[in-house]
Design a protein around this motif. Sequence first.
Motif, PDB file in Angstrom:
ATOM      1  N   PHE A 152       1.091  -1.045   0.158  1.00  0.00           N
ATOM      2  CA  PHE A 152      -0.309  -0.055  -0.133  1.00  0.00           C
ATOM      3  C   PHE A 152       0.479   1.092   0.155  1.00  0.00           C
ATOM      4  O   PHE A 152       1.681   0.965   0.738  1.00  0.00           O
ATOM      5  N   GLU A 204      -6.568 -10.102   6.134  1.00  0.00           N
ATOM      6  CA  GLU A 204      -6.244  -9.028   5.983  1.00  0.00           C
ATOM      7  C   GLU A 204      -5.227  -8.387   7.026  1.00  0.00           C
ATOM      8  O   GLU A 204      -4.315  -7.934   6.460  1.00  0.00           O
ATOM      9  N   GLY A 224     -14.767  -2.044  -2.140  1.00  0.00           N
ATOM     10  CA  GLY A 224     -13.553  -2.195  -2.830  1.00  0.00           C
ATOM     11  C   GLY A 224     -12.597  -0.680  -2.336  1.00  0.00           C
ATOM     12  O   GLY A 224     -11.860  -0.028  -2.731  1.00  0.00           O
ATOM     13  N   THR A 225     -13.262   0.139  -1.577  1.00  0.00           N
ATOM     14  CA  THR A 225     -12.414   1.465  -0.842  1.00  0.00           C
ATOM     15  C   THR A 225     -11.423   1.415   0.174  1.00  0.00           C
ATOM     16  O   THR A 225     -11.010   2.146   0.875  1.00  0.00           O
ATOM     17  N   GLY A 226     -11.356   0.080   0.568  1.00  0.00           N
ATOM     18  CA  GLY A 226     -10.107  -0.341   1.483  1.00  0.00           C
ATOM     19  C   GLY A 226     -10.629   0.401   3.457  1.00  0.00           C
ATOM     20  O   GLY A 226     -10.258   0.304   4.167  1.00  0.00           O
ATOM     21  N   LYS A 227     -12.015  -0.336   3.415  1.00  0.00           N
ATOM     22  CA  LYS A 227     -12.499   0.011   4.696  1.00  0.00           C
ATOM     23  C   LYS A 227     -11.716  -0.699   5.826  1.00  0.00           C
ATOM     24  O   LYS A 227     -11.949  -0.598   7.239  1.00  0.00           O
ATOM     25  N   THR A 228     -11.590  -2.039   5.415  1.00  0.00           N
ATOM     26  CA  THR A 228     -10.573  -3.506   6.520  1.00  0.00           C
ATOM     27  C   THR A 228      -9.901  -2.053   7.031  1.00  0.00           C
ATOM     28  O   THR A 228      -9.804  -2.732   8.217  1.00  0.00           O
ATOM     29  N   THR A 252      -0.189   4.776  -0.285  1.00  0.00           N
ATOM     30  CA  THR A 252      -1.209   5.793  -0.551  1.00  0.00           C
ATOM     31  C   THR A 252      -2.487   5.819   0.808  1.00  0.00           C
ATOM     32  O   THR A 252      -3.146   4.700  -0.292  1.00  0.00           O
ATOM     33  N   ASP A 279     -13.858 -10.680  -2.308  1.00  0.00           N
ATOM     34  CA  ASP A 279     -12.219  -9.689  -2.417  1.00  0.00           C
ATOM     35  C   ASP A 279     -11.591  -9.926  -3.658  1.00  0.00           C
ATOM     36  O   ASP A 279     -10.843 -10.683  -3.135  1.00  0.00           O
ATOM     37  N   GLN A 298      -9.592   5.595   4.317  1.00  0.00           N
ATOM     38  CA  GLN A 298      -8.414   5.693   5.354  1.00  0.00           C
ATOM     39  C   GLN A 298      -7.448   7.335   5.611  1.00  0.00           C
ATOM     40  O   GLN A 298      -7.733   7.314   6.944  1.00  0.00           O
TER      41      GLN A 298
END
Length: 573
Positions: free
Chosen positions: A21, A89, A49-53, A23, A306, A28
């Motif tokens: 990762f 993850e 798909g926006t990276g909530k995890t 940026t 995912d 986030q």
Amino acid sequence: MQFNEMGLDPRILKGIEAMGFETPSPIQEQFIPVFLKEPKDIVGLAQTGTGKTAAFGLPILQTIQPFNRVPQALILSPTRELCVQIAREIKEYSQFLPEIVITPVYGGADMNAQVKALRGGTHIITATPGRMHDMIRKNKVDLSQISILVLDEADEMLNMGFQEDLDAILSMTPKEKFTLLFSATMPSEVASIAKNYMTNPLEISVGKKNSGAENVEHIYHMVHAKDRYLALKRVLDFVPEVYGIVFCRTRQETGEVAAQLIQDNYSAEALHGDLSQAQRDFVMDKFRNRGVQILVATDVAARGLDVNDLTHVVNYNLPDDFENYTHRSGRTGRAGKSGVSISIIHMKEHGRIRQIEKTLGKKFLRKAVPSGKEICEKQLFYLTDKIQEVAVNEEEIGPYLPSVFEKFNHFSKEELIKQIVSLEFNRFLDYYGNTPDLNIPDSHEVSKKSRQVQPTLEGLTKFRLNVGLSKGISPKEVINFVVDATGRRNVEIGRIDLFGSYSVVEVEDAAGKALLRNSRGMSYRGTFFDVEVYNENRGERFQRGGRRGDAFPRNEGRERRDDFKRFERKRRY
Ligand code: ADP
Ligand code: MG
């Protein structure tokens, strides 16, 4: 803002770096520094798909006290797959914090083994609500030191009927904790969870609410309902390198479409809730590893899966719930890539496309189903490309070549190419050689049939219930409800029509009053019943998910069975 400016522990930063990762994603960026600076309850709205995890996972890792081996964070998500995925993850983010233990807990697997894992000591639990509630009831888990509770995919958890379990879990966890709720959409049920269980939550919203991924092209093909499967085949044949999900509305349809595709030689598998856990794992792994190109799935089974780089999402049937369209199309066009979401609709669904356009704030493009000729052309070029690009293993094939050359000696170069190409290509020519156009010409469009009013037999009144197929109600449950509300085991019930968001049931006149009066305060999977005398003229059929059965011609048997359920009248219970 960069990851290293957020106040994250250097070991977490190392983990992020190891994952590649570079940026932070918008959610986030908005979430992590705010929470780390001053923890509070937060509602995060963002599409898939926006990276909530990572948005919640990284701050959680930061707050865990490793020496204290009791659960300090609990992450609830709707499916076993998500639960495992989130655990995996977060494990990766924490690769430089090896002392932190993450334990997934979910239904459909041996509870004792999970209890044992918890007893061994853990810091973070990822769980499905049903199994967690079970564990709490059986006193198998200590939640007294939970300081962060996450509700991931909250809308889906509620859709799946986990309201009661959530209520129980939320009330069993310590009062002094931070609750983080994530959802792609904000239906009233989710808003009420936020209201009831969160303290002045900060709302962080990324992108437009309800909007699909930006770089997804939305296309629809309009065909006769009977041609739906044929159209699907053409859609798939037109993209030889398709790697995508075909969404169906029911488990049964999913199974049928997948079986048919497999029989027709497509690289396809079904994914739905009737499969065992082992089968589901197998199918998901196979799809992830690209051992299969096409996954035919229900909304629930595919939620949260995912898999990046999907080229296409195909809506074999539009979802009952428009919000699901956002989720479906969000499976493609992830991580900046472009994607295509194709819907196959029949004439009467035109209005639903307009509705989705409104919800989504994006236009659909109507395109013609590829013709047989176009498909043949596309496949032919695909084949020639493949022949050009194939890697030749000189060493292995070398010894056989002399005798192969010998065999083809009498062919000219042109003849030989023809032979090779035909080998693969004949099946398309055979199939598409003389096939008709499946498209419905524009002039034909949406003839609005006048609605016939279904006569009600004498002595029965139609009542409308505010609960329908989307809540999973069955005719039997409607009957039980009417019996309970009227207090009469032998109440006469006529026809029961189940629609997406509501149901219509005929009940004998004499019991009507009791039904209206007593249904107040009764609930079904977390929704209070709202019963009223059904008004034929309310124009229900253009409302979300709800359509009148009369709008379906008789010969669309299969269509009708999924869209709309009717149970014939005159039974006594
Ligand atoms: P969501 O829960 O919002 O649907 P996920 O948390 O599952 O999204 O993330 C989607 C994908 O993006 C995952 O494969 C994840 O590893 C990846 N990802 C998350 N954050 C970043 C980032 N900052 N940079 C690159 N990839 C990321
Ligand atoms: Mg997620």
